[in-house]
Structures are given as C-alpha cells and as structure tokens.
Scaffold this motif. Structure first.
Motif, PDB file in Angstrom:
ATOM      1  N   ILE A 197    -120.796  58.484-104.390  1.00 56.15           N
ATOM      2  CA  ILE A 197    -119.693  57.635-103.943  1.00 56.15           C
ATOM      3  C   ILE A 197    -118.378  57.991-104.642  1.00 56.15           C
ATOM      4  N   SER A 198    -118.312  59.175-105.251  1.00 57.89           N
ATOM      5  CA  SER A 198    -117.102  59.607-105.956  1.00 57.89           C
ATOM      6  C   SER A 198    -116.710  58.544-106.978  1.00 57.89           C
ATOM      7  N   LYS A 199    -115.480  58.024-106.903  1.00 60.86           N
ATOM      8  CA  LYS A 199    -115.045  56.953-107.808  1.00 60.86           C
ATOM      9  C   LYS A 199    -114.758  55.666-107.043  1.00 60.86           C
ATOM     10  N   PHE A 200    -115.379  55.525-105.856  1.00 61.28           N
ATOM     11  CA  PHE A 200    -115.167  54.345-105.036  1.00 61.28           C
ATOM     12  C   PHE A 200    -116.074  53.202-105.501  1.00 61.28           C
ATOM     13  N   LEU A 201    -115.819  52.729-106.709  1.00 57.58           N
ATOM     14  CA  LEU A 201    -116.660  51.735-107.333  1.00 57.58           C
ATOM     15  C   LEU A 201    -115.778  50.666-107.973  1.00 57.58           C
ATOM     16  N   ASN A 202    -116.089  49.415-107.669  1.00 62.56           N
ATOM     17  CA  ASN A 202    -115.307  48.291-108.169  1.00 62.56           C
ATOM     18  C   ASN A 202    -116.217  47.306-108.900  1.00 62.56           C
ATOM     19  N   TRP A 203    -115.643  46.601-109.875  1.00 58.09           N
ATOM     20  CA  TRP A 203    -116.388  45.598-110.636  1.00 58.09           C
ATOM     21  C   TRP A 203    -115.720  44.233-110.477  1.00 58.09           C
ATOM     22  N   TYR A 204    -116.546  43.206-110.344  1.00 56.96           N
ATOM     23  CA  TYR A 204    -116.074  41.834-110.197  1.00 56.96           C
ATOM     24  C   TYR A 204    -116.777  40.938-111.206  1.00 56.96           C
ATOM     25  N   GLN A 205    -116.075  39.894-111.616  1.00 61.84           N
ATOM     26  CA  GLN A 205    -116.631  38.856-112.477  1.00 61.84           C
ATOM     27  C   GLN A 205    -116.697  37.567-111.678  1.00 61.84           C
ATOM     28  N   GLN A 206    -117.805  36.857-111.793  1.00 62.14           N
ATOM     29  CA  GLN A 206    -117.916  35.568-111.115  1.00 62.14           C
ATOM     30  C   GLN A 206    -118.433  34.517-112.084  1.00 62.14           C
TER      31      GLN A 206
ATOM     32  N   LEU B 102    -111.661  40.340-109.156  1.00 61.08           N
ATOM     33  CA  LEU B 102    -111.646  41.790-109.371  1.00 61.08           C
ATOM     34  C   LEU B 102    -111.248  42.127-110.806  1.00 61.08           C
ATOM     35  N   LEU B 103    -112.079  42.947-111.456  1.00 59.01           N
ATOM     36  CA  LEU B 103    -111.791  43.386-112.824  1.00 59.01           C
ATOM     37  C   LEU B 103    -111.323  44.842-112.875  1.00 59.01           C
ATOM     38  N   ILE B 104    -112.124  45.703-112.252  1.00 61.48           N
ATOM     39  CA  ILE B 104    -111.932  47.153-112.324  1.00 61.48           C
ATOM     40  C   ILE B 104    -112.017  47.714-110.914  1.00 61.48           C
ATOM     41  N   TYR B 105    -111.127  48.631-110.548  1.00 61.91           N
ATOM     42  CA  TYR B 105    -111.222  49.306-109.276  1.00 61.91           C
ATOM     43  C   TYR B 105    -111.161  50.822-109.503  1.00 61.91           C
ATOM     44  N   ALA B 106    -111.613  51.558-108.514  1.00 64.99           N
ATOM     45  CA  ALA B 106    -111.657  53.025-108.622  1.00 64.99           C
ATOM     46  C   ALA B 106    -112.354  53.462-109.916  1.00 64.99           C
ATOM     47  N   ALA B 107    -113.424  52.777-110.231  1.00 65.03           N
ATOM     48  CA  ALA B 107    -114.323  53.083-111.351  1.00 65.03           C
ATOM     49  C   ALA B 107    -113.757  52.796-112.735  1.00 65.03           C
ATOM     50  N   SER B 108    -112.449  53.023-112.913  1.00 68.33           N
ATOM     51  CA  SER B 108    -111.931  52.919-114.280  1.00 68.33           C
ATOM     52  C   SER B 108    -110.533  52.304-114.390  1.00 68.33           C
ATOM     53  N   SER B 109    -109.944  51.870-113.289  1.00 70.07           N
ATOM     54  CA  SER B 109    -108.601  51.287-113.325  1.00 70.07           C
ATOM     55  C   SER B 109    -108.675  49.781-113.514  1.00 70.07           C
ATOM     56  N   LEU B 110    -107.923  49.298-114.485  1.00 67.28           N
ATOM     57  CA  LEU B 110    -107.939  47.873-114.820  1.00 67.28           C
ATOM     58  C   LEU B 110    -107.025  47.104-113.868  1.00 67.28           C
ATOM     59  N   GLN B 111    -107.553  46.075-113.230  1.00 66.22           N
ATOM     60  CA  GLN B 111    -106.743  45.240-112.352  1.00 66.22           C
ATOM     61  C   GLN B 111    -105.688  44.513-113.190  1.00 66.22           C
ATOM     62  N   SER B 112    -104.528  44.316-112.613  1.00 58.86           N
ATOM     63  CA  SER B 112    -103.445  43.618-113.281  1.00 58.86           C
ATOM     64  C   SER B 112    -103.900  42.246-113.786  1.00 58.86           C
ATOM     65  N   GLY B 113    -103.580  41.956-115.043  1.00 60.29           N
ATOM     66  CA  GLY B 113    -103.908  40.654-115.613  1.00 60.29           C
ATOM     67  C   GLY B 113    -105.263  40.585-116.293  1.00 60.29           C
ATOM     68  N   VAL B 114    -106.064  41.621-116.154  1.00 56.23           N
ATOM     69  CA  VAL B 114    -107.401  41.638-116.766  1.00 56.23           C
ATOM     70  C   VAL B 114    -107.284  42.148-118.204  1.00 56.23           C
TER      71      VAL B 114
ATOM     72  N   TYR C   6    -121.598  39.569-113.392  1.00 56.21           N
ATOM     73  CA  TYR C   6    -120.792  40.728-113.037  1.00 56.21           C
ATOM     74  C   TYR C   6    -121.476  41.508-111.915  1.00 56.21           C
ATOM     75  N   PHE C   7    -120.661  41.888-110.930  1.00 63.46           N
ATOM     76  CA  PHE C   7    -121.168  42.624-109.777  1.00 63.46           C
ATOM     77  C   PHE C   7    -120.418  43.942-109.634  1.00 63.46           C
TER      78      PHE C   7
ATOM     79  N   PHE D 258    -122.975  45.558-102.487  1.00 64.20           N
ATOM     80  CA  PHE D 258    -122.832  45.078-103.857  1.00 64.20           C
ATOM     81  C   PHE D 258    -124.133  45.296-104.629  1.00 64.20           C
ATOM     82  N   GLY D 259    -124.002  45.408-105.929  1.00 66.37           N
ATOM     83  CA  GLY D 259    -125.162  45.358-106.791  1.00 66.37           C
ATOM     84  C   GLY D 259    -125.690  43.934-106.873  1.00 66.37           C
ATOM     85  N   GLY D 260    -126.883  43.781-107.434  1.00 66.48           N
ATOM     86  CA  GLY D 260    -127.521  42.477-107.502  1.00 66.48           C
ATOM     87  C   GLY D 260    -126.939  41.542-108.548  1.00 66.48           C
ATOM     88  N   GLY D 261    -126.089  42.058-109.407  1.00 63.13           N
ATOM     89  CA  GLY D 261    -125.447  41.231-110.418  1.00 63.13           C
ATOM     90  C   GLY D 261    -126.105  41.327-111.781  1.00 63.13           C
ATOM     91  N   THR D 262    -125.309  41.129-112.813  1.00 63.89           N
ATOM     92  CA  THR D 262    -125.792  41.043-114.192  1.00 63.89           C
ATOM     93  C   THR D 262    -125.225  39.772-114.796  1.00 63.89           C
TER      94      THR D 262
END
Lengths: 121, 107
Positions: free
Chosen positions: B29-38, B46-58, B86-87, B98-102
């Motif tokens: 999936i190249s770097k098309f990976l995003n992380w979310y906190q719930q 949204l926490l992280i997008y494009a595998a390693s970019s920090l979303q504004s305000g995080v 975290y997903f 989505f992943g199953g969550g941690t």
C-alpha cells in the motif's frame, strides 16, 4: 470551523428504511469527496460508501450494495444515505466523514458525531 | 479487499511509557496508511496520515513510520489523555479498510 452533523438515525424493523442526513458547515461540501463509515457497538470501523465531489461517482461496500444509496445536495451542503431493506446486522453508529485533500494519502480528516441506527423487531 | 491487521489488540501501559502499535497490510500500500484515535463515545480523530505525517494539532509525542506493508504508530511518552483505541486504515484502494483496533489501557 469544520463541522459535520448527522441526523436521521433511530429504531427500525428489519426490512424497513431510513434516511440519514449529514449537514456540513465551515467548508464547501462540493469541493470534497465524502464517505459514510459505520461502527458496530463496541467493535471496529467499517467503510460503507463514498461519493465524489459532484455526485457522478459512487462506491459501496459489498454488504450494502443494492440496498444503500448515497447522494448529496451541494447547494444545501448536505450528504445523505438512503438505507433500504435494513437487516439486523446493519445496526451501528453511522459516521459522515470528509476525505482530506492535498495530503497525499486521502485520510478521513473530519468526522461527524455519529448517529445510531438500530434494526430490531 | 486489502486486509489490515493490528497488533496487539490491547495493551496495558503506564503514564510515561513508550508505546508501539503495529499494523500490517495484506498487500503493498506504499505510504497510504492513516492512524486514528478514538475515545469512548466519540468519533475517531485523525492522528497521522501518509504513514508518517502528523495531523495539525496532534501532539508531537505521536509518530508514525513504515511503508509497503508494515507500519508502526509510536507514542513516545504516554499521557493520561492517550488512553483510547487506535485504528489504522489504508487509503491505497477501495474499499478503505481499517485495522481491528488496539485498545490502550491504564496499567
């Protein structure tokens, strides 16, 4: 401030229908792809559908294809999800979600608060 | 469909700990990976997008790494407000799975 506010959830019998609405503010809806994502109570996230900016292209999860229809009214800044032939397994919180632009990975950058759909006899 | 597998499903940690969560895609999936906190009763954030970019305000204690099929979310020093689920999510192709969550719990 970007806001997405869902409405229209509730209790419905199996086989019934429901229409969800998502009112957008703080940005121009017509400039963004929009999605619906659902979450079974206490479980994971499942992508449901998406629509492009002008509504000419839609995609659905296999589990809802042929039963759910996404639409948008850009003039009203509102996204819709028409849900027909509802099943018990459609019970979930439904989120309206904006797909971010220009970030290179199209993340879901804004989420609504969610609306609960309960399908039960 | 691309399957996303997160590990561990849950973990217990203390404030100040370094926490690492893994996410593996069933195909490239190249770097098309995003992380979310719930947090409970709330929508994902949204926490992280494009595998390693920090979303504004995080906060900068959150970081992401990886490409291809293997990805990691790291919290450098766990804070009380970080106890949540975290997903990961791939945005390489439809459907956006989505992943199953941690679930990160207090030790």
């Amino acid at each position: 401030e970007v806001q997405l506010v869902e409405s229209g959830g509730g209790l419905v019998h199996p086989g019934g229908s429901l229409r969800l609405s998502c009112s957008a503010s703080g940005f121009t809806l017509s400039s963004y792809w929009m999605h619906w994502v659902r979450q079974d109570p206490g479980k994971g996230l499942v992508w449901v559908s998406r629509m492009n900016t002008d509504g000419s292209s839609t995609t659905y999860a296999d589990s809802v294809k042929g039963r759910f229809t996404v639409s948008r009214d850009n003039a009203k800044n509102t996204l819709y999800l028409q849900m027909n032939s509802l099943r018990v397994e459609d019970t979930a919180v439904y989120y309206c979600v904006r797909e971010g632009r220009g970030s290179g990975s199209y993340p879901f950058d804004y989420w609504g608060q969610g609306t609960l759909v309960t399908v039960s006899s | 469909d691309i399957q996303m597998t997160q590990s561990p499903p849950s973990l217990s940690a203390s404030v100040g700990d370094r926490v690492t969560i893994s996410c593996r895609a069933s195909q490239y999936i190249s770097k098309f990976l995003n992380w979310y906190q719930q947090k409970p009763g709330r929508a994902p954030n949204l926490l992280i997008y494009a595998a390693s970019s920090l979303q504004s305000g995080v906060p900068s204690r959150f970081s992401g790494s990886g490409s291809g099929t293997d990805f990691t979310l790291t919290i450098s020093s766990l804070q009380p407000e970080d106890f949540a689920t975290y997903f990961c999510q791939q945005s390489y192709s439809a459907p956006r799975t989505f992943g199953g969550g941690t679930k990160v719990e207090i030790k």
